[in-house]
Write a protein that holds these residues in place. Sequence first.
Motif, PDB file in Angstrom:
ATOM      1  N   LEU A   1       2.694  48.218   8.607  1.00  0.00           N
ATOM      2  CA  LEU A   1       3.168  47.762   7.304  1.00  0.00           C
ATOM      3  C   LEU A   1       2.779  46.318   7.021  1.00  0.00           C
ATOM      4  CD1 LEU A   1       6.775  49.221   7.062  1.00  0.00           C
ATOM      5  CD2 LEU A   1       4.744  49.946   5.814  1.00  0.00           C
ATOM      6  N   VAL A   2       2.818  45.490   8.065  1.00  0.00           N
ATOM      7  CA  VAL A   2       2.499  44.079   7.898  1.00  0.00           C
ATOM      8  C   VAL A   2       1.605  43.633   9.049  1.00  0.00           C
ATOM      9  CG1 VAL A   2       4.638  43.493   6.691  1.00  0.00           C
ATOM     10  CG2 VAL A   2       4.569  43.370   9.184  1.00  0.00           C
ATOM     11  N   ARG A   3       0.850  42.581   8.795  1.00  0.00           N
ATOM     12  CA  ARG A   3       0.101  41.953   9.884  1.00  0.00           C
ATOM     13  C   ARG A   3       1.100  41.140  10.694  1.00  0.00           C
ATOM     14  NH1 ARG A   3      -3.053  37.294  11.401  1.00  0.00           N
ATOM     15  NH2 ARG A   3      -5.009  37.962  12.385  1.00  0.00           N
ATOM     16  N   ALA A   4       1.140  41.367  11.989  1.00  0.00           N
ATOM     17  CA  ALA A   4       2.147  40.715  12.816  1.00  0.00           C
ATOM     18  C   ALA A   4       1.520  40.154  14.082  1.00  0.00           C
ATOM     19  CB  ALA A   4       3.266  41.687  13.170  1.00  0.00           C
ATOM     20  N   VAL A   5       2.033  39.007  14.525  1.00  0.00           N
ATOM     21  CA  VAL A   5       1.613  38.370  15.767  1.00  0.00           C
ATOM     22  C   VAL A   5       2.822  38.288  16.691  1.00  0.00           C
ATOM     23  CG1 VAL A   5       0.795  36.225  16.836  1.00  0.00           C
ATOM     24  CG2 VAL A   5      -0.215  37.007  14.689  1.00  0.00           C
ATOM     25  N   TYR A   6       2.657  38.788  17.904  1.00  0.00           N
ATOM     26  CA  TYR A   6       3.691  38.711  18.926  1.00  0.00           C
ATOM     27  C   TYR A   6       3.106  37.898  20.076  1.00  0.00           C
ATOM     28  CZ  TYR A   6       5.458  42.686  16.269  1.00  0.00           C
ATOM     29  OH  TYR A   6       5.895  43.504  15.255  1.00  0.00           O
ATOM     30  N   TRP A   7       3.831  36.869  20.523  1.00  0.00           N
ATOM     31  CA  TRP A   7       3.262  36.035  21.581  1.00  0.00           C
ATOM     32  C   TRP A   7       4.286  35.786  22.675  1.00  0.00           C
ATOM     33  CZ3 TRP A   7       4.200  30.470  22.331  1.00  0.00           C
ATOM     34  CH2 TRP A   7       5.211  29.948  21.510  1.00  0.00           C
ATOM     35  N   ASP A   8       3.761  35.445  23.845  1.00  0.00           N
ATOM     36  CA  ASP A   8       4.600  35.109  24.990  1.00  0.00           C
ATOM     37  C   ASP A   8       4.654  33.589  25.127  1.00  0.00           C
ATOM     38  OD1 ASP A   8       5.111  37.757  25.807  1.00  0.00           O
ATOM     39  OD2 ASP A   8       3.189  37.867  26.853  1.00  0.00           O
TER      40      ASP A   8
ATOM     41  N   ALA B   1      -2.767  25.654  24.411  1.00  0.00           N
ATOM     42  CA  ALA B   1      -1.813  24.608  24.035  1.00  0.00           C
ATOM     43  C   ALA B   1      -2.423  23.232  24.244  1.00  0.00           C
ATOM     44  CB  ALA B   1      -0.537  24.763  24.856  1.00  0.00           C
ATOM     45  N   ASP B   2      -1.735  22.203  23.758  1.00  0.00           N
ATOM     46  CA  ASP B   2      -2.292  20.858  23.841  1.00  0.00           C
ATOM     47  C   ASP B   2      -2.405  20.326  25.266  1.00  0.00           C
ATOM     48  OD1 ASP B   2       0.406  20.497  24.304  1.00  0.00           O
ATOM     49  OD2 ASP B   2       0.752  19.189  22.586  1.00  0.00           O
ATOM     50  N   ASP B   3      -1.729  20.965  26.218  1.00  0.00           N
ATOM     51  CA  ASP B   3      -1.878  20.553  27.618  1.00  0.00           C
ATOM     52  C   ASP B   3      -2.768  21.500  28.409  1.00  0.00           C
ATOM     53  OD1 ASP B   3      -0.247  22.778  27.803  1.00  0.00           O
ATOM     54  OD2 ASP B   3       1.185  21.871  29.191  1.00  0.00           O
ATOM     55  N   GLY B   4      -3.445  22.415  27.691  1.00  0.00           N
ATOM     56  CA  GLY B   4      -4.368  23.337  28.345  1.00  0.00           C
ATOM     57  C   GLY B   4      -3.766  24.658  28.775  1.00  0.00           C
ATOM     58  N   THR B   5      -2.475  24.856  28.572  1.00  0.00           N
ATOM     59  CA  THR B   5      -1.833  26.118  28.937  1.00  0.00           C
ATOM     60  C   THR B   5      -2.339  27.249  28.041  1.00  0.00           C
ATOM     61  OG1 THR B   5       0.169  24.953  29.639  1.00  0.00           O
ATOM     62  CG2 THR B   5       0.374  27.320  29.193  1.00  0.00           C
ATOM     63  N   GLU B   6      -2.700  28.384  28.658  1.00  0.00           N
ATOM     64  CA  GLU B   6      -3.143  29.539  27.884  1.00  0.00           C
ATOM     65  C   GLU B   6      -1.934  30.342  27.427  1.00  0.00           C
ATOM     66  OE1 GLU B   6      -6.032  32.008  29.780  1.00  0.00           O
ATOM     67  OE2 GLU B   6      -7.677  30.638  29.301  1.00  0.00           O
ATOM     68  N   LEU B   7      -1.888  30.618  26.134  1.00  0.00           N
ATOM     69  CA  LEU B   7      -0.781  31.347  25.522  1.00  0.00           C
ATOM     70  C   LEU B   7      -1.288  32.693  25.035  1.00  0.00           C
ATOM     71  CD1 LEU B   7       0.521  28.321  23.426  1.00  0.00           C
ATOM     72  CD2 LEU B   7       1.472  29.132  25.599  1.00  0.00           C
ATOM     73  N   TYR B   8      -0.695  33.755  25.549  1.00  0.00           N
ATOM     74  CA  TYR B   8      -1.136  35.116  25.231  1.00  0.00           C
ATOM     75  C   TYR B   8      -0.432  35.628  23.985  1.00  0.00           C
ATOM     76  CZ  TYR B   8      -1.913  40.148  25.772  1.00  0.00           C
ATOM     77  OH  TYR B   8      -2.246  41.457  25.564  1.00  0.00           O
ATOM     78  N   TYR B   9      -1.202  36.247  23.103  1.00  0.00           N
ATOM     79  CA  TYR B   9      -0.611  36.871  21.916  1.00  0.00           C
ATOM     80  C   TYR B   9      -1.304  38.188  21.629  1.00  0.00           C
ATOM     81  CZ  TYR B   9      -4.709  35.002  19.379  1.00  0.00           C
ATOM     82  OH  TYR B   9      -5.986  34.713  18.974  1.00  0.00           O
ATOM     83  N   GLU B  10      -0.671  39.010  20.814  1.00  0.00           N
ATOM     84  CA  GLU B  10      -1.257  40.262  20.342  1.00  0.00           C
ATOM     85  C   GLU B  10      -1.056  40.353  18.834  1.00  0.00           C
ATOM     86  OE1 GLU B  10      -0.520  42.875  24.425  1.00  0.00           O
ATOM     87  OE2 GLU B  10       0.356  43.546  22.529  1.00  0.00           O
ATOM     88  N   ILE B  11      -2.029  40.950  18.174  1.00  0.00           N
ATOM     89  CA  ILE B  11      -1.974  41.111  16.722  1.00  0.00           C
ATOM     90  C   ILE B  11      -1.902  42.586  16.373  1.00  0.00           C
ATOM     91  CG2 ILE B  11      -3.144  40.686  14.529  1.00  0.00           C
ATOM     92  CD1 ILE B  11      -4.588  38.348  15.853  1.00  0.00           C
ATOM     93  N   ASP B  12      -0.940  42.942  15.561  1.00  0.00           N
ATOM     94  CA  ASP B  12      -0.893  44.263  14.947  1.00  0.00           C
ATOM     95  C   ASP B  12      -1.427  44.107  13.532  1.00  0.00           C
ATOM     96  OD1 ASP B  12       0.226  45.243  17.225  1.00  0.00           O
ATOM     97  OD2 ASP B  12       2.189  45.689  16.374  1.00  0.00           O
ATOM     98  N   GLU B  13      -2.592  44.664  13.276  1.00  0.00           N
ATOM     99  CA  GLU B  13      -3.216  44.533  11.962  1.00  0.00           C
ATOM    100  C   GLU B  13      -2.654  45.583  11.012  1.00  0.00           C
ATOM    101  OE1 GLU B  13      -5.000  42.161  11.032  1.00  0.00           O
ATOM    102  OE2 GLU B  13      -6.089  41.326  12.747  1.00  0.00           O
ATOM    103  N   VAL B  14      -2.889  45.378   9.729  1.00  0.00           N
ATOM    104  CA  VAL B  14      -2.491  46.355   8.723  1.00  0.00           C
ATOM    105  C   VAL B  14      -3.713  46.661   7.881  1.00  0.00           C
ATOM    106  CG1 VAL B  14      -1.708  44.522   7.158  1.00  0.00           C
ATOM    107  CG2 VAL B  14      -0.901  46.858   6.819  1.00  0.00           C
ATOM    108  N   GLU B  15      -3.899  47.931   7.576  1.00  0.00           N
ATOM    109  CA  GLU B  15      -5.014  48.339   6.732  1.00  0.00           C
ATOM    110  C   GLU B  15      -4.669  48.057   5.274  1.00  0.00           C
ATOM    111  OE1 GLU B  15      -8.026  49.438   7.422  1.00  0.00           O
ATOM    112  OE2 GLU B  15      -7.671  49.214   9.578  1.00  0.00           O
ATOM    113  N   VAL B  16      -5.487  47.259   4.627  1.00  0.00           N
ATOM    114  CA  VAL B  16      -5.269  46.936   3.218  1.00  0.00           C
ATOM    115  C   VAL B  16      -6.140  47.844   2.367  1.00  0.00           C
ATOM    116  CG1 VAL B  16      -5.385  45.147   1.459  1.00  0.00           C
ATOM    117  CG2 VAL B  16      -4.773  44.549   3.813  1.00  0.00           C
TER     118      VAL B  16
END
Length: 416
Positions: free
Chosen positions: A149-156, A83-98
């Motif tokens: 089914l879709v590429r998805a990003v889930y973040w905290d 983030a702009d103040d240096g905070t680390e933001l955790y996310y996960e990606i669920d990919e989709v096979e095209v």
Amino acid sequence: MSESSAEAVVAATANVAGAAGAANWRRAGIAGAAIGVLAAGAAAGVAVERLTVGRGMRKKARLALDATGPYGSLRGTPGRAVADDGTELYYEIDEVEVAPTTADEGASGSRRRRLFGRKAPAPVTVVFSHGYCLGQDSWHFQRAALRGLVRAVYWDQRSHGRSGRGRSQADGVPVGIDQLGRDLKAVIDAAAPEGPLVLAGHSMGGMTMMALADQYPALIRDRVAAVALIGTSSGKLGEVNFGLPVAGVNAVRRVLPGVLKALGSQAELVEKGRRATADLFAGLIKRYSFGSKDVDPAVARFAERLIEATPIDVVAEFYPAFTEHDKSGALPGFRDVPVLILAGDKDLVTPSSHSEAIADVLPDAELVIVPDAGHLVMLGHPETVTDRLADLLVRSGTVPAANVGGHGSTAQQPGR
């Protein structure tokens, strides 16, 4: 609860706040009592009902549900945004096979891409933003249904889940919804730097999306293909009475920020108090999370775990931001894309009237009010939410209708 009972709760709460300022709360029992007062005021009936069952039996039941419940077990490819103040933001990606097109199949297709520099367009990414005191796992059912089914990003969100504590907040800067909008932009830049986006947000997550639209209108205009606003509000949260008598809740609202600040300053003791009053909290969480009494115990316990995982000082940090939140002016930025607005008709936290107010600004949006549903509608009525999200993805051209099929059902194995 009668108005006189509410006034008694207010008086007791005010006394706790005053005591916190005068003493150092040497014992966790005092902190637990402070929280217990709030819990009892909001969920006395449910708490009494639970107290008719032995405490030992309830503890064993919780342990059994924690051991067997599969909820929150889905994981994707991890990543971290800054983030702009240096905070680390955790996310996960669920990919989709095209699947490759006919022209691109085999070695000849690979050579053709190398020779002519052809690059497949970036896939649509669905970005899920969770609510206050929750985490990315609150989307468990939708994640299970849409996985692959879709590429998805889930973040905290900052200070929630696996993300770092807000660095600005450590320096005494109040957290605001605008900051959360900038956090979402940082996650998008890191996890989905190109290609179309679908934004889905629950409660505080929906407010985060509004802040993104307010601060980055070009991003919305150029990249956002659809929007889902679930159990959220564009403002006037200071007028919500949480199902309590108006006079009582107004008094509680006046002292609550001070109480939360006092509790946050004694976080270690308060956490012990929370554990000691777990049964009261279970009743409180159930009432404000689910509109129906007929809730799967494993799902109810999952909601408890998500909320219990949020430290009390984080609860205190974020609370003032909601009374200040007003992003009604940002809503027109969503007018040119398909929008889903969904809420539970028994939501006491962000009442369905707030969703109706959003729909007044976005008259072309699909408005869905789910009967017998509370604030955590995506957990209490997962198939309804997933079905509506799937329809939104089809309407926006994110996925072909043929691909959605029965994926609106959560009957499939959660670990898929």
